[in-house]
Design a protein around this motif. Structure first.
Motif, PDB file in Angstrom:
ATOM      1  N   GLY A   1       1.045  10.062  -2.921  1.00 43.75           N
ATOM      2  CA  GLY A   1       0.992   9.203  -4.105  1.00 43.75           C
ATOM      3  C   GLY A   1       1.171   7.716  -3.845  1.00 43.75           C
ATOM      4  O   GLY A   1       1.428   6.945  -4.778  1.00 43.75           O
ATOM      5  N   CYS A   2       1.036   7.285  -2.582  1.00 45.29           N
ATOM      6  CA  CYS A   2       1.095   5.846  -2.285  1.00 45.29           C
ATOM      7  C   CYS A   2      -0.118   5.144  -2.901  1.00 45.29           C
ATOM      8  O   CYS A   2      -1.184   5.754  -3.039  1.00 45.29           O
ATOM      9  CB  CYS A   2       1.036   5.590  -0.783  1.00 45.29           C
ATOM     10  N   LEU A   3       0.041   3.854  -3.190  1.00 47.30           N
ATOM     11  CA  LEU A   3      -1.072   3.059  -3.727  1.00 47.30           C
ATOM     12  C   LEU A   3      -2.312   3.180  -2.832  1.00 47.30           C
ATOM     13  O   LEU A   3      -3.427   3.372  -3.311  1.00 47.30           O
ATOM     14  CB  LEU A   3      -0.642   1.579  -3.825  1.00 47.30           C
TER      15      LEU A   3
ATOM     16  N   GLY B   1       0.810  -1.223   0.000  1.00 47.97           N
ATOM     17  CA  GLY B   1       0.000   0.000   0.000  1.00 47.97           C
ATOM     18  C   GLY B   1       0.839   1.266   0.000  1.00 47.97           C
ATOM     19  O   GLY B   1       0.343   2.341  -0.332  1.00 47.97           O
ATOM     20  N   HIS B   2       2.112   1.144   0.366  1.00 48.19           N
ATOM     21  CA  HIS B   2       2.942   2.347   0.444  1.00 48.19           C
ATOM     22  C   HIS B   2       3.999   2.416  -0.662  1.00 48.19           C
ATOM     23  O   HIS B   2       4.987   3.128  -0.557  1.00 48.19           O
ATOM     24  CB  HIS B   2       3.537   2.478   1.847  1.00 48.19           C
ATOM     25  N   ILE B   3       3.750   1.667  -1.729  1.00 48.50           N
ATOM     26  CA  ILE B   3       4.566   1.840  -2.932  1.00 48.50           C
ATOM     27  C   ILE B   3       4.042   3.100  -3.630  1.00 48.50           C
ATOM     28  O   ILE B   3       2.831   3.270  -3.783  1.00 48.50           O
ATOM     29  CB  ILE B   3       4.433   0.620  -3.885  1.00 48.50           C
TER      30      ILE B   3
ATOM     31  N   SER C   1      -1.686   7.908   4.748  1.00 46.43           N
ATOM     32  CA  SER C   1      -1.629   7.831   6.218  1.00 46.43           C
ATOM     33  C   SER C   1      -0.185   7.740   6.725  1.00 46.43           C
ATOM     34  O   SER C   1       0.110   8.100   7.860  1.00 46.43           O
ATOM     35  CB  SER C   1      -2.431   6.625   6.704  1.00 46.43           C
ATOM     36  N   CYS C   2       0.736   7.296   5.831  1.00 46.33           N
ATOM     37  CA  CYS C   2       2.143   7.173   6.249  1.00 46.33           C
ATOM     38  C   CYS C   2       2.879   8.506   6.165  1.00 46.33           C
ATOM     39  O   CYS C   2       4.021   8.622   6.594  1.00 46.33           O
ATOM     40  CB  CYS C   2       2.858   6.134   5.394  1.00 46.33           C
ATOM     41  N   GLY C   3       2.228   9.515   5.570  1.00 45.47           N
ATOM     42  CA  GLY C   3       2.863  10.836   5.476  1.00 45.47           C
ATOM     43  C   GLY C   3       3.361  11.163   4.081  1.00 45.47           C
ATOM     44  O   GLY C   3       3.577  12.323   3.758  1.00 45.47           O
TER      45      GLY C   3
HETATM   46 ZN   LIG Z   1       1.781   5.494   2.343  1.00 42.80          ZN
END
Ligand SMILES: [Zn+2]
Length: 399
Positions: A255-257, A237-239, A250-252
Motif C-alpha cells: 500500500g505504499c504510494l 514513495g513509501h508513505i 519494492s520496499c516489501g
Molecule cells: Zn514502499
C-alpha cells in the motif's frame, strides 16, 4: 574564456566575489560592496581582471537609487561549459550547457543491461566523446543518478536499478576524465535545477516530486537541500496511502504510494482492469503506456479518467502528510503525468485540502515542472554551478 584560466580565477577569487555574482547576479559593484567587507577600489580592480579573463561581463545599466545608474555584472554565460548527466533506469542522458543553463548539445545512450562494467564503460566513453568535441573550457561534470548517493564522498551507495553498491563514482570519473565531478541523487539534483532555473526560483521552502517508474521527492528547506542522516530523506514513495492494499511495494510493504501511483503501477492497474473485463474504447491490453492513458483520458475515456483521479488522490494523501510536517510553500511535480494537467491537479488539490491543516495550506502552490524531461540533466549542471567558486577542486581536462 581561454583554457587553463581557471586556476588564475581561483587565485583572484580570494574574496568570493565570483560566488556572490554567481548567486545574486546581475549585480552592481556597489551591491557587491554591501555584501562583502571589501572596498569599492578593490572590487573594481578584481572585477576588471575577471572581465579581462572572460569570466565576467557587464550587461548594461541597473536601477538607480538616486546617483549614477550602476553597471550590472554577471557571469559570462559562454565563458565555459558544464556537462550534466542523468543516470536513469533505462538510459544515460547527457547535456552540455552554458553557465546560464542553456543546453548546447545533448545525447542519450540507451542501456542494454545494468551490469557495473557495462554502465561505467559507456558512461566514460560518452563523456570522453563530449569532452573531446568541446573546444571551450569545461568546468566540471554533474551527475544525477537513481538511488541513494552520498554527495560528500561522491559515492553511489545503492542503486535500485543497477547491479552495484558503494561505487566511488566521483573518484573513478575524476581519475579517468581529469575534470571535477559531483554526484547526487537524481530527485535532489532536480530540486536544485528547479530552484535555480525552474519554477521554484523564488521559493526557499519547496518539495519536488518525481513520478516515474518509482516516486521520489526532495526537500529544500530554508534554501538548502535536506538530505537526512543517511542521504535517504524524501522517500515519499513509501508513505502508506492504502492500509489494506494487496499491492506489494519494492520496499516489501503493502500500500505504499509508489506501489499504487507510480507510472508502472498505473499501467499495471489499467492492464488488470482490462483483463477482468472493464471496458475502454481507446486502451488495448497489449500496448499500454502512460501517454496512451493520458490521451484516452483527454478523450473522455472513463477507465483512464478514473485511474488518473485515483492516482491524484493517492498522491494528494501522501503530499498532505509531508505538507503537515514541513510546511512548504511550493510543490513541483515532475513527470509525464503533467500532460494531463487539469484533471490531475484538481484532484491532487482537493485531496490535499481534505487531509492538510489549514495553516500549512495557506500560500501553498502546486505547479508542474517547466524543465520536465531535462530536469535531471539541468539539475546535474546546477550541482557544478553551485559549487564552482566554493573551493571544490576544479581540474582542467587539458593537462
Ligand atoms: Zn514502499
Amino acid at each position: 574564456m581561454e583554457k587553463g584560466n581557471f586556476n588564475l580565477i581561483k587565485s583572484i577569487n580570494i574574496n568570493g566575489i565570483l560566488e556572490i555574482i554567481r548567486a545574486k547576479g546581475p549585480i552592481s559593484r556597489a551591491d557587491i560592496a554591501k555584501l562583502t567587507s571589501l572596498t569599492p577600489a578593490s572590487i573594481s580592480k578584481t572585477t576588471k581582471k575577471l572581465i579581462k579573463i572572460g569570466i565576467l561581463e557587464e550587461i548594461g545599466i541597473g536601477q538607480t537609487t538616486g546617483g549614477r545608474p550602476p553597471i550590472m555584472l554577471k557571469l559570462k554565460s559562454k565563458a565555459a561549459y558544464i556537462i550534466g548527466v542523468y543516470m536513469g533506469p533505462n538510459s544515460l542522458d547527457f547535456i552540455l550547457a552554458d553557465l546560464d543553463g542553456v543546453v548546447i548539445t545533448e545525447k542519450s545512450f540507451k542501456l542494454k543491461n545494468h551490469t557495473k562494467d557495462y554502465i561505467l564503460r559507456n558512461l566514460i566513453l560518452n563523456l570522453k566523446e563530449i569532452i573531446n568535441n568541446t573546444e571551450e573550457e569545461i568546468f566540471g561534470i554533474g551527475i544525477a543518478m537513481n538511488g541513494i548517493v552520498d554527495i560528500s564522498k561522491g559515492i553511489s551507495v545503492f542503486s535500485p536499478h543497477y547491479e552495484w553498491k558503494n561505487i566511488e563514482l566521483e573518484k573513478i570519473l575524476e581519475k579517468e576524465l581529469k575534470l571535477s565531478v559531483i554526484v547526487d541523487n537524481d530527485v535532489r539534483a532536480m530540486a536544485r535545477g528547479e530552484g535555480k532555473f525552474g519554477v521554484a526560483k523564488e521559493s526557499k521552502n519547496f518539495l519536488v516530486v518525481n513520478i516515474s517508474e518509482g516516486i521520489g521527492s526532495a526537500l529544500i528547506l530554508n534554501g538548502e537541500i535536506y538530505t537526512g542522516g543517511n542521504y535517504s530523506a524524501g522517500e515519499i514513495g513509501h508513505i502508506t496511502v492504502e492500509e489494506h492494499s494487496t499491492k506489494r511495494c519494492s520496499c516489501g510493504n503493502y500500500g505504499c504510494l509508489e506501489a499504487l501511483a507510480s507510472t508502472k503501477a498505473m499501467i499495471e492497474n489499467i492492464k488488470y482492469k482490462l483483463m477482468i473485463g472493464e471496458q475502454s474504447k481507446y486502451l488495448k491490453y497489449e500496448n499500454i503506456d502512460l501517454d496512451k492513458i493520458i490521451k484516452a483520458a483527454k478523450k473522455g475515456d472513463r477507465l483512464a479518467r478514473d485511474l488518473i483521479i485515483e492516482n491524484a488522490k493517492y498522491l494528494g494523501k501522501a503530499l498532505a502528510t509531508v505538507i503537515n510536517i514541513v510546511n512548504p510553500n511550493l510543490i513541483v511535480i515532475i513527470g509525464e503525468i503533467n500532460k494531463i494537467e487539469g484533471l490531475f491537479y484538481k484532484n491532487v488539490e482537493t485531496t490535499i485540502k481534505r487531509y492538510g491543516l489549514t495553516t500549512t495550506l495557506k500560500n501553498l502552490e502546486i505547479k508542474p515542472s517547466i524543465l520536465q524531461e531535462k530536469s535531471a540533466t539541468i539539475g546535474a549542471v546546477t550541482l557544478i554551478l553551485e559549487n564552482l567558486f566554493k573551493g571544490k577542486r576544479i581540474l582542467s581536462h587539458k593537462v
